[in-house]
Design an enzyme around this catalytic site. Structure first.
Site, PDB file in Angstrom:
ATOM      1  N   SER A   1     -40.030  27.121  26.854  1.00 32.54           N
ATOM      2  CA  SER A   1     -39.259  25.945  26.480  1.00 32.54           C
ATOM      3  C   SER A   1     -37.781  26.328  26.477  1.00 32.54           C
ATOM      4  CB  SER A   1     -39.727  25.445  25.113  1.00 32.54           C
ATOM      5  OG  SER A   1     -39.012  24.325  24.694  1.00 32.54           O
TER       6      SER A   1
ATOM      7  N   TYR B   1     -33.273  16.673  30.102  1.00 34.21           N
ATOM      8  CA  TYR B   1     -33.842  18.028  30.013  1.00 34.21           C
ATOM      9  C   TYR B   1     -34.581  18.262  28.695  1.00 34.21           C
ATOM     10  CZ  TYR B   1     -33.775  23.173  29.885  1.00 34.21           C
ATOM     11  OH  TYR B   1     -34.112  24.497  29.797  1.00 34.21           O
TER      12      TYR B   1
ATOM     13  N   LYS C   1     -38.611  19.538  27.498  1.00 38.96           N
ATOM     14  CA  LYS C   1     -38.914  20.809  26.841  1.00 38.96           C
ATOM     15  C   LYS C   1     -39.571  20.585  25.475  1.00 38.96           C
ATOM     16  CE  LYS C   1     -37.490  23.837  29.891  1.00 38.96           C
ATOM     17  NZ  LYS C   1     -38.446  24.775  30.500  1.00 38.96           N
TER      18      LYS C   1
HETATM   19  N1  LIG Z   1     -31.490  30.317  31.960  1.00 38.18           N
HETATM   20  C1  LIG Z   1     -31.366  29.889  30.726  1.00 38.18           C
HETATM   21  O1  LIG Z   1     -30.323  30.054  30.056  1.00 38.18           O
HETATM   22  C2  LIG Z   1     -32.489  29.183  30.069  1.00 38.18           C
HETATM   23  C3  LIG Z   1     -33.650  28.889  30.761  1.00 38.18           C
HETATM   24  N2  LIG Z   1     -34.710  28.267  30.156  1.00 38.18           N
HETATM   25  C4  LIG Z   1     -35.942  27.963  30.885  1.00 38.18           C
HETATM   26  O2  LIG Z   1     -36.469  29.154  31.431  1.00 38.18           O
HETATM   27  C5  LIG Z   1     -37.100  28.892  32.658  1.00 38.18           C
HETATM   28  C6  LIG Z   1     -36.527  29.813  33.728  1.00 38.18           C
HETATM   29  O3  LIG Z   1     -35.147  29.598  33.784  1.00 38.18           O
HETATM   30  P1  LIG Z   1     -34.208  30.408  34.776  1.00 38.18           P
HETATM   31  O4  LIG Z   1     -34.662  31.809  34.825  1.00 38.18           O
HETATM   32  O5  LIG Z   1     -32.817  30.115  34.422  1.00 38.18           O
HETATM   33  O6  LIG Z   1     -34.559  29.649  36.120  1.00 38.18           O
HETATM   34  P2  LIG Z   1     -34.167  29.917  37.635  1.00 38.18           P
HETATM   35  O7  LIG Z   1     -33.497  28.686  38.102  1.00 38.18           O
HETATM   36  O8  LIG Z   1     -33.523  31.235  37.848  1.00 38.18           O
HETATM   37  O9  LIG Z   1     -35.621  29.978  38.282  1.00 38.18           O
HETATM   38  C7  LIG Z   1     -36.446  28.905  38.322  1.00 38.18           C
HETATM   39  C8  LIG Z   1     -37.729  29.337  38.977  1.00 38.18           C
HETATM   40  O10 LIG Z   1     -38.634  28.242  39.010  1.00 38.18           O
HETATM   41  C9  LIG Z   1     -39.011  27.980  40.332  1.00 38.18           C
HETATM   42  N3  LIG Z   1     -39.228  26.552  40.466  1.00 38.18           N
HETATM   43  C10 LIG Z   1     -38.369  25.560  40.174  1.00 38.18           C
HETATM   44  N4  LIG Z   1     -38.906  24.373  40.441  1.00 38.18           N
HETATM   45  C11 LIG Z   1     -40.144  24.603  40.911  1.00 38.18           C
HETATM   46  C12 LIG Z   1     -41.206  23.789  41.368  1.00 38.18           C
HETATM   47  N5  LIG Z   1     -41.091  22.458  41.399  1.00 38.18           N
HETATM   48  N6  LIG Z   1     -42.352  24.361  41.789  1.00 38.18           N
HETATM   49  C13 LIG Z   1     -42.482  25.695  41.766  1.00 38.18           C
HETATM   50  N7  LIG Z   1     -41.520  26.526  41.345  1.00 38.18           N
HETATM   51  C14 LIG Z   1     -40.365  25.999  40.924  1.00 38.18           C
HETATM   52  C15 LIG Z   1     -37.861  28.505  41.175  1.00 38.18           C
HETATM   53  O11 LIG Z   1     -38.228  28.836  42.485  1.00 38.18           O
HETATM   54  P3  LIG Z   1     -38.083  27.770  43.713  1.00 38.18           P
HETATM   55  O12 LIG Z   1     -36.791  27.057  43.517  1.00 38.18           O
HETATM   56  O13 LIG Z   1     -38.152  28.612  44.950  1.00 38.18           O
HETATM   57  O14 LIG Z   1     -39.269  26.875  43.598  1.00 38.18           O
HETATM   58  C16 LIG Z   1     -37.525  29.759  40.408  1.00 38.18           C
HETATM   59  O15 LIG Z   1     -38.435  30.785  40.713  1.00 38.18           O
HETATM   60  C17 LIG Z   1     -36.901  27.422  32.934  1.00 38.18           C
HETATM   61  O16 LIG Z   1     -38.065  26.713  32.541  1.00 38.18           O
HETATM   62  C18 LIG Z   1     -35.711  27.050  32.073  1.00 38.18           C
HETATM   63  O17 LIG Z   1     -35.742  25.709  31.715  1.00 38.18           O
HETATM   64  C19 LIG Z   1     -34.617  27.921  28.838  1.00 38.18           C
HETATM   65  C20 LIG Z   1     -33.493  28.180  28.102  1.00 38.18           C
HETATM   66  C21 LIG Z   1     -32.344  28.808  28.651  1.00 38.18           C
HETATM   67  C1  LIG Z   2     -29.900  27.827  11.594  1.00 34.99           C
HETATM   68  C2  LIG Z   2     -29.328  26.967  12.641  1.00 34.99           C
HETATM   69  C3  LIG Z   2     -29.071  27.648  13.947  1.00 34.99           C
HETATM   70  C4  LIG Z   2     -28.542  26.698  14.931  1.00 34.99           C
HETATM   71  C5  LIG Z   2     -28.351  27.294  16.270  1.00 34.99           C
HETATM   72  C6  LIG Z   2     -27.996  26.223  17.240  1.00 34.99           C
HETATM   73  C7  LIG Z   2     -27.665  26.748  18.586  1.00 34.99           C
HETATM   74  C8  LIG Z   2     -27.463  25.624  19.541  1.00 34.99           C
HETATM   75  C9  LIG Z   2     -27.152  26.082  20.933  1.00 34.99           C
HETATM   76  C10 LIG Z   2     -27.991  25.358  21.891  1.00 34.99           C
HETATM   77  C11 LIG Z   2     -27.810  25.810  23.296  1.00 34.99           C
HETATM   78  C12 LIG Z   2     -28.988  25.359  24.111  1.00 34.99           C
HETATM   79  C13 LIG Z   2     -28.801  25.641  25.560  1.00 34.99           C
HETATM   80  C14 LIG Z   2     -30.049  25.402  26.369  1.00 34.99           C
HETATM   81  C15 LIG Z   2     -29.748  25.704  27.784  1.00 34.99           C
HETATM   82  C16 LIG Z   2     -30.904  25.634  28.697  1.00 34.99           C
HETATM   83  O1  LIG Z   2     -32.013  25.400  28.341  1.00 34.99           O
HETATM   84  C17 LIG Z   2     -30.603  25.888  30.133  1.00 34.99           C
HETATM   85  N1  LIG Z   2     -31.833  25.952  30.894  1.00 34.99           N
HETATM   86  C18 LIG Z   2     -29.789  24.762  30.632  1.00 34.99           C
HETATM   87  O2  LIG Z   2     -29.101  25.122  31.771  1.00 34.99           O
END
Ligand SMILES: NC(=O)C1=CN([C@@H]2O[C@H](COP(=O)(O)OP(=O)(O)OC[C@H]3O[C@@H](n4cnc5c(N)ncnc54)[C@H](OP(=O)(O)O)[C@@H]3O)[C@@H](O)[C@H]2O)C=CC1
Ligand SMILES: CCCCCCCCCCCCCCCC(=O)[C@@H](N)CO
Length: 336
Positions: A199, A213, A217
């Site tokens: 998530s 988004y 999640k």
């Molecule tokens: N990076 C961050 O700061 C944060 C990330 N997250 C969550 O963590 C997870 C990974 O994030 P992150 O590492 O940044 O992601 P990336 O964008 O680096 O990677 C995403 C991955 O998912 C694959 N993907 C996307 N869409 C599809 C699809 N429809 N079918 C199959 N594969 C798919 C992509 O490959 P391809 O495009 O080739 O399909 C890729 O391998 C996500 O769910 C994101 O929401 C949560 C909080 C913060």
């Molecule tokens: C005790 C209270 C503590 C409160 C802490 C609050 C912190 C809030 C920051 C939230 C940032 C969330 C970013 C998500 C980005 C994400 O999911 C990406 N995939 C998007 O690009």
């Protein structure tokens, strides 16, 4: 000698006859401390009942969706370094092959395999199902599924393209439902396995710009919680019994309360004592719309969590009871 006796008896007289109540706070403190110690001991005694057995990654088959980049790739590397067999799932084949090469550098034995499968996990269940089948034929039943594929879009609610809302639900939510659905039956049969949902902090609090988004999640949390409760076994009877633990409300009553809260501008609206407790307990980072609301949440949080643990225990016993009943009636049917 006699004067010493006289002195000590004077002290006892003074303590027990005149000012015995001075000791009361200490006695109460002692009793409370004893209760806390007993409670903690009890918790440790029942901990084997609630803590699952650890999964052995060495030799396990781990499927990682979104395993070709970012967090997913890092999770895959971490599992591979601990001896797991890996299936990477994503759309872009070139990126998948690149990730496979990276992973293979971390092999700890020469039996380990990295399998790559290209599929859009959000498009159609039948496609995802056949991909999982393919992976299981090559590397055996899935021991751990990591649902990490996801995407983020941000923007003001009214400026976001409407189809983005659908897209994010499809990729982030359904894209986790489909692979999970495809592995769950085998996992239940084997009575082992792990399913991970990735998530976000934005899956626990709603944030500016994340109207598309964040809900996708939040949905994962609901899925994970419901699924966790179904794990021992499941049927509609459990759902009925668990739902019955909450009071039934008349629709007109509910409507009245919701409208009243909306008119007052309340962010949250709840019906009944259990609804009230649930709202306070899960308030998390929700905004408050009155001082009393915030104060009540602060004061009741710990108490409500304690009550919630008992609720969870009773849900668990419902699920267990149904399972036992079902097995007994199955056995009886066989005998007939
Ligand atoms: N990076 C961050 O700061 C944060 C990330 N997250 C969550 O963590 C997870 C990974 O994030 P992150 O590492 O940044 O992601 P990336 O964008 O680096 O990677 C995403 C991955 O998912 C694959 N993907 C996307 N869409 C599809 C699809 N429809 N079918 C199959 N594969 C798919 C992509 O490959 P391809 O495009 O080739 O399909 C890729 O391998 C996500 O769910 C994101 O929401 C949560 C909080 C913060
Ligand atoms: C005790 C209270 C503590 C409160 C802490 C609050 C912190 C809030 C920051 C939230 C940032 C969330 C970013 C998500 C980005 C994400 O999911 C990406 N995939 C998007 O690009």
């Amino acid at each position: 000698m006699s004067s010493e006796e006289g002195l000590s008896s004077t002290i006892t007289d003074w303590l027990f006859l005149n000012s015995w109540w001075l000791l009361l706070p200490f006695v109460m403190l002692l009793v409370v401390a004893a209760f806390i110690v007993a409670f903690v001991l009890l918790l440790y005694m029942i901990s084997p009942l609630i803590s699952p057995k650890p999964l052995k990654l060495n030799g396990a088959h781990v499927v990682v969706t979104g395993g070709s980049s970012g967090i997913g790739k890092c999770i895959a590397i971490e599992c591979y370094r601990q001896g797991a067999f890996i299936t990477l799932v994503a759309r872009d084949e070139a990126k998948l092959l690149q990730a496979k090469k990276e992973l293979e550098k971390f092999a700890i034995n020469d039996k380990q395999v990295v399998l790559c499968i290209s599929v859009d996990i959000s498009s159609e269940y039948s496609q995802v199902e056949s991909v999982i089948k393919q992976a299981q034929e090559k590397l055996g039943p899935v021991d751990m599924l990591v649902n990490c594929a996801g995407m983020a879009v941000s923007g003001r609610f009214e400026e976001m393209e409407v189809d983005r809302f659908k897209k994010l639900m499809e990729v982030n939510y359904l894209g986790s439902v489909y692979p999970t659905r495809a592995v769950i039956t085998t996992m239940k049969e084997r009575r082992m396995g792990r399913i991970m949902f990735v998530s976000s902090q934005a899956g626990q609090i709603g944030l500016f710009g994340y109207t598309a988004y964040s809900p996708s999640k939040f949905a994962l949390r609901g899925l994970a919680e419901s699924l966790q409760m179904e794990l021992p076994y499941t049927g509609p009877l459990e759902t009925k019994l668990i739902s019955e633990t909450s009071g039934v409300c008349q629709p007109d009553q509910v409507a009245k309360i919701i409208v009243r809260d909306a008119v007052q501008g309340n962010f949250n609206s709840s019906v009944g004592p259990d609804g009230y407790m649930l709202s306070a307990l899960t308030c998390g980072m929700s905004p408050v719309t009155s001082i009393t609301e915030g104060l009540q949440q602060i004061v009741t949080m710990g108490l409500f969590r304690t009550i919630a643990l008992f609720y969870l225990g009773s849900f668990d016993s419902i699920v267990r009871r149904c399972m036992i009943q079902r097995e007994q009636s199955k056995a009886a049917n066989k005998r007939e």
